[in-house]
Write an enzyme that holds these catalytic residues in place. Structure first.
Site, PDB file in Angstrom:
ATOM      1  N   LYS A 490      23.505  32.551 -79.588  1.00 33.67           N
ATOM      2  CA  LYS A 490      24.818  31.719 -79.909  1.00 33.67           C
ATOM      3  C   LYS A 490      24.360  31.308 -81.145  1.00 33.67           C
ATOM      4  O   LYS A 490      23.094  31.094 -81.421  1.00 33.67           O
ATOM      5  CB  LYS A 490      25.281  30.898 -79.085  1.00 33.67           C
ATOM      6  N   ARG A 588      30.942  19.382 -68.801  1.00 28.24           N
ATOM      7  CA  ARG A 588      31.425  19.846 -69.762  1.00 28.24           C
ATOM      8  C   ARG A 588      32.357  20.863 -69.543  1.00 28.24           C
ATOM      9  O   ARG A 588      33.474  20.446 -69.665  1.00 28.24           O
ATOM     10  CB  ARG A 588      30.120  20.317 -70.740  1.00 28.24           C
ATOM     11  N   TYR A 715      20.543  10.438-107.676  1.00 22.96           N
ATOM     12  CA  TYR A 715      21.648   9.552-107.365  1.00 22.96           C
ATOM     13  C   TYR A 715      21.295   8.427-107.063  1.00 22.96           C
ATOM     14  O   TYR A 715      20.489   7.940-106.269  1.00 22.96           O
ATOM     15  CB  TYR A 715      22.564  10.179-106.224  1.00 22.96           C
ATOM     16  N   MET A 764      23.280  17.672-102.923  1.00 25.02           N
ATOM     17  CA  MET A 764      23.785  18.973-102.085  1.00 25.02           C
ATOM     18  C   MET A 764      23.072  20.421-102.446  1.00 25.02           C
ATOM     19  O   MET A 764      22.942  20.956-101.105  1.00 25.02           O
ATOM     20  CB  MET A 764      25.423  19.321-102.479  1.00 25.02           C
TER      21      MET A 764
HETATM   22  C1  PLP Z   1      22.336  27.138 -75.005  1.00 26.11           C
HETATM   23  C2  PLP Z   1      22.530  27.583 -73.698  1.00 26.11           C
HETATM   24  C3  PLP Z   1      21.246  27.854 -72.804  1.00 26.11           C
HETATM   25  C4  PLP Z   1      19.945  27.799 -73.475  1.00 26.11           C
HETATM   26  O1  PLP Z   1      19.629  26.628 -73.353  1.00 26.11           O
HETATM   27  P1  PLP Z   1      17.941  26.402 -74.257  1.00 26.11           P
HETATM   28  O2  PLP Z   1      17.819  24.878 -74.031  1.00 26.11           O
HETATM   29  O3  PLP Z   1      17.945  26.732 -75.595  1.00 26.11           O
HETATM   30  O4  PLP Z   1      17.185  27.069 -73.500  1.00 26.11           O
HETATM   31  C5  PLP Z   1      21.519  28.049 -71.667  1.00 26.11           C
HETATM   32  N1  PLP Z   1      22.488  28.061 -70.956  1.00 26.11           N
HETATM   33  C6  PLP Z   1      23.904  27.644 -71.650  1.00 26.11           C
HETATM   34  C7  PLP Z   1      25.172  27.636 -70.976  1.00 26.11           C
HETATM   35  C8  PLP Z   1      23.924  27.396 -73.132  1.00 26.11           C
HETATM   36  O5  PLP Z   1      24.871  27.011 -73.771  1.00 26.11           O
END
Ligand code: PLP
Length: 817
Positions: A490, A588, A715, A764
């Protein structure tokens, strides 16, 4: 594709086979195969079922289907009757058998074999010796840094009658590893580059490490080494010792001086006189490696005058194969510093792994060391391109023109030289292609590389793919048998890329990928990723795209579940794979544990979906203080999945472990784990894993100026000082992901190896550094970060935020060593 051919009988005689089963035609053996993803010349290949992370025996059906008919296997591992047309050599250890065959092959040649070992510099010394000796010798050498138990065997297999010298690297990481290498290589000249003081995990002490390395020199007629590195070790006295370095050595280094424009001169005493060489480099490592090569050449009897001339022309060795974004949506794989058959084969393999574009194009120069067996070499090139399904060849050089007829199976544009190619570039209309550049040095393919890559961006995020593979294997080694691996890609693979990383993971046969959004999954599918992909936050509006690209949704509530079922009903789709998320404490997303009965009823009332997996997320798997809570989560998960499974009446995958849990909670692996941040080299934790750094963020010094005492920088009139300073402006700001909290000295960057602080606020697109104490030039590189763990702490955040925050406008450059 190899010249040397052995009959199967010769192979059987060379290795210690327990027994043989001959079912197929008895052909010649020309190629050694060990990876079912890299099968070439299947008809004349011999497949060794090596025990790697996965057992090589598992891949025999795949190799057999691809046409391989000769296998070396261990006993009682497979049912050979299933492969009636194949020949099996059954041995105690397939790796040992491969090494025996390599040793046998090596023993057929009487020319010198230079065996090189040491902690650092092996590959540079090998490549430099290759350049220095090339005028007199036709040299076989280890491709890249192939120096492991497997790599050495494959390197030796490159030797043939067309050569009259071999350069072979030997690398070890544990006690006991050098002996098999020594038995294979049997060097006639042994070379020790250096021994690093670092404490390696594989050796109890520095002295053990030294003793192990110098085992390469048992029975060697001649040894070249620096006694500073050998400690109390006794180098076997049978050979002639050519020492270099400190006082009293044969080539006694007396000093060095930097040269005015570039490089340095190294002075030494040799055979009673003063001698020196000049090299175009000035850093410590280059000086040491060059001196080592100097000693080897003297030991081989080269006249000092010849050595001087050649040393002055040494060139930097680019060992990296880089992947960058190219013009017109192309990807460029740049390996433009060498061209020989074995490195071509490695590069093509990488090309095949990265298949984001429909067309594979290869730009190749003439292959230089082929004068006397040209016919054969170009036949091999043709075969390699054919086997790797290359669509288009752009060649540079006269020899390719002569061998045109061998390349009729693909589109071939032949050019005499790089200038002609560059002139014709617009007409070639390269677009949406993966382009491999591979040219011998003298063709200067850098020019093509510059013309094909998008404007060089001066802030880049470099991703080391070898390190990533290494980390993957570290975690894999912790998994129990049959536990599957899902990798979280992701947020652009935690900032490291997208399809490039996914391609690497697919090549390494992970079981599942996971992304946050449907769009991310669609991009992976477009790039040819076939692995199953779970989408964690699928929006109703994107369900169509999800179905169209065979992405699998995470369902976390009754409303999402109902929406999805409704759509599938409309489309008359059944058994669509879905993933059920349960909330065991994160609070969550996810079904509540109390909803198990309702959920089971709802799932049983429809045949639209099939539960592929059920999972949950641990909130503090890496924190011992919360272990009691983790145990509660595990228990809740166990109970929920058990009840759901009973109700549904079929099995699904269960998974709850993230990176930290893989490390700390082996009992929580269930059927699959989800690896995230660890892949990117973060989270070594306890028990420690030997992770490697994957990403390095780099930028460039755009301007230097002297700022008088009392003046402010940037700045808001901050960053004043009581003394005059030299201030460097670099091309990175908060829009690139360099957090404002790094301003005013909190952050540091590495410039010419020295850590220098930021001055004033981060802007920036830029920020300023105090480089008063470093000699810096405009255009110099500044390393923004490598070790994100420490850096994150300085501004009170976590490495995840820094990695994922590197903005998309920063170009990613991927490389393999
Ligand atoms: C991002 C994520 C992981 C991985 O977590 P790490 O700490 O990076 O290993 C595992 N499960 C879910 C549901 C996640 O969103």
């Amino acid at each position: 594709m190899h010249k040397q051919r052995y009959t199967l009988d010769t192979v059987i005689a060379a290795i210690t086979a327990v027994r043989t089963v001959i079912g197929g035609p008895v052909t010649q053996i020309n190629s050694l195969l060990y990876d079912s993803r890299k099968l070439i010349d299947t008809e004349h290949g011999l497949f060794f079922a090596l025990a790697g992370r996965r057992d090589g025996h598992q891949y025999i059906p795949e190799a057999y289907a691809a046409g391989v008919r000769n296998f070396v296997i261990a006993e009682h591992r497979i049912d050979v009757a299933q492969f009636p047309e194949a020949n099996f050599l059954i041995v105690r250890s397939p790796l040992t058998a491969l090494q025996e065959l390599a040793a046998f092959h090596r023993s057929r040649f009487n020319y010198p074999v230079i065996g090189i070992t040491g902690s650092n510099g092996k590959t540079i010394v090998k490549e430099w010796l290759y350049e220095l000796l090339a005028p007199e010798y036709r040299i076989a050498r280890s491709p890249k840094s192939y120096n492991s138990q497997l790599g050495v065997a494959l390197s030796l297999w490159e030797m043939d009658d067309a050569h009259d010298l071999a350069l072979i690297e030997a690398g070890i990481s544990e006690v006991g590893e050098m002996e098999p290498l020594q038995r294979m290589i049997k060097p006639t000249i042994g070379v020790l580059t250096n021994i690093g003081p670092a404490h390696d995990a594989g050796f109890p002490s520095l002295q053990t490490k030294i003793n192990e390395k110098i085992r390469l020199f048992s029975d060697v007629p001649q040894v070249v080494y620096n006694p500073d590195y050998t400690g109390d070790a006794v180098i076997p006295a049978s050979g002639r010792h050519f020492t270099w370095g400190p006082q009293g050595t044969v080539l006694e280094v007396t000093g060095y001086e930097p040269l005015p424009d570039r490089g340095c001169r190294i002075h030494a005493r040799y055979a009673g006189g003063d001698v020196n060489i000049s090299i175009p480099f000035a850093d410590d490592a280059a000086r040491e490696n060059a001196t080592c090569c100097w000693a080897v050449l003297l030991a081989m009897g080269y006249p000092q005058a010849t050595i001087e001339t050649r040393m002055a022309r040494l060139r930097p060795i680019e060992m990296r194969l880089e992947m960058k974004q190219g013009i017109n949506h192309c990807s460029i794989i740049d390996d433009s510093y060498s061209n020989d058959l074995s490195s071509l084969s490695i590069a093509l393999n990488f090309l095949k792994q990265q298949h984001q574009h429909p067309t594979y194009t290869v730009v190749l120069s003439d292959i230089p060391d082929g004068a006397n067996n040209e016919e054969e070499i170009y036949n091999s090139v043709s075969k390699l391109l054919y086997n790797n399904k290359v669509n288009k060849l752009i060649s540079v050089g006269d020899t390719f023109l002569r061998h045109r007829d061998k390349f009729r199976f693909l589109t071939h544009y032949a050019f005499q030289d790089v200038d002609h190619l560059l002139e014709a570039l617009p007409e070639l209309a390269l677009r949406d292609e993966t382009i491999l550049l591979k040219g011998a040095r003298k063709f200067a393919f850098e020019r093509i590389s510059r013309a094909l890559t998008t404007k060089s961006h001066e802030t880049i995020f470099e991703i080391n793919l070898n390190a990533m593979e290494h980390n993957l294997n570290q975690y894999r080694a912790r998994l129990s048998d049959d536990v599957k691996l899902m990798v979280m890609v992701k947020a652009f693979s935690y900032g490291s890329g997208s399809f490039e990383i996914a391609n690497l993971l697919q090549f390494n046969r992970v079981d599942y990928l996971a992304v946050a959004y449907v769009d991310e999954g669609v991009e992976l599918r477009r790039a040819g990723i076939r692995l199953p992909i779970m989408v964690m936050s699928p929006a109703v509006a994107s369900f169509d795209a999800l179905l169209q690209h065979r992405l699998e949704p995470e369902l976390f509530s009754f409303s999402v579940l109902d929406d999805f079922i409704r759509l599938l009903d409309e489309r008359k789709i059944t058994d669509y794979p879905v993933h059920i998320k349960v909330d065991t404490g994160m609070h969550r997303l996810g079904f509540s544990t109390g909803d198990v009965k309702l959920l089971a009823d709802r799932l049983q009332s429809t045949d639209t979906v099939r539960v592929q997996s059920v999972f949950s997320h641990l909130v503090a798997a890496g924190e011992p203080a919360h272990d009691a809570f983790t145990l509660e989560q595990l228990a809740a998960f166990h109970e929920f999945t058990g009840r759901l499974q009973d109700a549904l009446g079929y099995a699904f995958l269960r998974h709850i472990s993230n990176t930290a849990a893989i490390q700390r909670w082996p009992q929580a692996q269930f059927d699959m784990v989800r690896l995230g941040i660890g892949l990117y080299g973060i989270g070594a934790g306890e028990p420690p894993l030997a992770l490697q750094q994957v990403g390095t963020l780099k930028t460039t010094v755009t301007q230097l100026r002297t700022v008088p005492a009392g003046d402010t920088v940037g700045y808001g009139r901050r960053g004043a000082s009581t003394h005059d300073r030299v201030i460097a402006t670099v091309k990175i700001g908060y829009a690139d992901g360099y957090d404002r909290r790094f301003g005013n000295g909190v952050g540091q960057m590495l410039v010419r190896g020295t850590a220098v602080p930021t001055v004033g606020d981060i802007c920036m697109d830029m920020c300023m550094l105090d480089v008063t104490d470093v000699s810096v030039e405009e255009g110099d590189e500044a390393v923004v970060f490598g070790d994100v763990e420490a850096l994150a702490r300085t501004i009170g955040t976590i490495p995840y935020e820094l990695l994922a925050g590197v903005s998309q406008r920063v170009k990613r450059v991927y490389y393999q060593e």
